[in-house]
Write a protein that holds these residues in place. Structure first.
Motif, PDB file in Angstrom:
ATOM      1  N   PRO A 119     -15.547  48.374  26.275  1.00  0.00           N
ATOM      2  CA  PRO A 119     -16.648  47.457  25.995  1.00  0.00           C
ATOM      3  C   PRO A 119     -16.236  46.009  26.263  1.00  0.00           C
ATOM      4  CG  PRO A 119     -15.678  48.239  23.946  1.00  0.00           C
ATOM      5  CD  PRO A 119     -14.984  48.965  25.062  1.00  0.00           C
ATOM      6  N   HIS A 120     -17.141  45.240  26.858  1.00  0.00           N
ATOM      7  CA  HIS A 120     -16.847  43.851  27.218  1.00  0.00           C
ATOM      8  C   HIS A 120     -17.684  42.839  26.453  1.00  0.00           C
ATOM      9  CE1 HIS A 120     -14.255  44.311  30.905  1.00  0.00           C
ATOM     10  NE2 HIS A 120     -14.582  45.562  30.627  1.00  0.00           N
ATOM     11  N   ILE A 121     -18.954  43.164  26.213  1.00  0.00           N
ATOM     12  CA  ILE A 121     -19.864  42.241  25.534  1.00  0.00           C
ATOM     13  C   ILE A 121     -20.659  43.031  24.494  1.00  0.00           C
ATOM     14  CG2 ILE A 121     -21.797  40.625  25.797  1.00  0.00           C
ATOM     15  CD1 ILE A 121     -20.959  40.251  28.724  1.00  0.00           C
ATOM     16  N   ILE A 122     -20.855  42.429  23.319  1.00  0.00           N
ATOM     17  CA  ILE A 122     -21.618  43.090  22.261  1.00  0.00           C
ATOM     18  C   ILE A 122     -22.552  42.078  21.597  1.00  0.00           C
ATOM     19  CG2 ILE A 122     -19.902  42.711  20.435  1.00  0.00           C
ATOM     20  CD1 ILE A 122     -20.553  45.636  19.519  1.00  0.00           C
TER      21      ILE A 122
ATOM     22  N   ARG B 100     -22.288  50.055  32.050  1.00  0.00           N
ATOM     23  CA  ARG B 100     -23.255  50.749  31.207  1.00  0.00           C
ATOM     24  C   ARG B 100     -23.771  49.797  30.138  1.00  0.00           C
ATOM     25  NH1 ARG B 100     -24.913  55.479  33.320  1.00  0.00           N
ATOM     26  NH2 ARG B 100     -23.152  56.737  33.945  1.00  0.00           N
ATOM     27  N   CYS B 101     -25.069  49.815  29.930  1.00  0.00           N
ATOM     28  CA  CYS B 101     -25.685  49.100  28.817  1.00  0.00           C
ATOM     29  C   CYS B 101     -26.008  50.155  27.763  1.00  0.00           C
ATOM     30  CB  CYS B 101     -26.945  48.367  29.267  1.00  0.00           C
ATOM     31  SG  CYS B 101     -27.723  47.427  27.938  1.00  0.00           S
TER      32      CYS B 101
ATOM     33  N   VAL C   8     -27.218  42.273  27.093  1.00  0.00           N
ATOM     34  CA  VAL C   8     -27.060  41.635  25.788  1.00  0.00           C
ATOM     35  C   VAL C   8     -27.735  40.266  25.821  1.00  0.00           C
ATOM     36  CG1 VAL C   8     -25.448  40.949  23.984  1.00  0.00           C
ATOM     37  CG2 VAL C   8     -24.853  42.830  25.527  1.00  0.00           C
ATOM     38  N   ASN C   9     -28.801  40.132  25.052  1.00  0.00           N
ATOM     39  CA  ASN C   9     -29.546  38.878  25.011  1.00  0.00           C
ATOM     40  C   ASN C   9     -28.875  37.866  24.076  1.00  0.00           C
ATOM     41  OD1 ASN C   9     -31.919  37.333  25.752  1.00  0.00           O
ATOM     42  ND2 ASN C   9     -32.527  37.575  23.619  1.00  0.00           N
ATOM     43  N   ASP C  10     -28.560  38.302  22.859  1.00  0.00           N
ATOM     44  CA  ASP C  10     -27.908  37.448  21.868  1.00  0.00           C
ATOM     45  C   ASP C  10     -26.460  37.917  21.744  1.00  0.00           C
ATOM     46  OD1 ASP C  10     -27.354  35.652  19.840  1.00  0.00           O
ATOM     47  OD2 ASP C  10     -28.419  36.791  18.298  1.00  0.00           O
TER      48      ASP C  10
END
Length: 107
Positions: free
Chosen positions: A32-35, A62-63, A92-94
């Motif tokens: 995972p890179h962004i959460i 993958r989202c 990822v919006n926020d």
């Protein structure tokens, strides 16, 4: 309060660990890179799937809607990342945590 899956993915980013889980009925091996949350307020993660099962070619981005992740656990292993960042991510919006901004820039 974040879900247990969110916390697991977030800690995996901080520790640069792989996550193994089931998603959409497939076994996935991910980094995972962004959460954070999407525009609907759902917990999501942008991850690089480097192995496991897929309906398309691997590796690929993958989202993941974290509410749909099952049997997740973190593990040690080589960190994998995508080779292409030509387009802006829309998963990822926020953004709560981005490995390239919040983890690696501190080193």
């Amino acid at each position: 309060m974040p879900s247990a899956t969110y916390t697991l993915f977030r800690n995996a980013i901080l520790d640069e660990q792989q996550v193994v889980c089931r998603y959409d009925g497939c076994a996935r091996e991910l980094c995972p890179h962004i959460i954070g949350t999407n525009r609907h307020g759902e917990e999501v993660a942008l991850a690089w799937q480097f192995a496991g099962e897929s309906s398309g070619p691997l590796p690929q981005w993958r989202c993941l809607k974290l509410a749909n992740v099952r049997d997740a656990h973190a593990r040690e292993g080589r960190w994998h990342e995508g080779g292409s960042h030509r387009t802006t991510q829309t998963c990822v919006n926020d953004i709560d945590l981005d490995i390239n901004v919040h983890v690696r820039k501190r080193r």
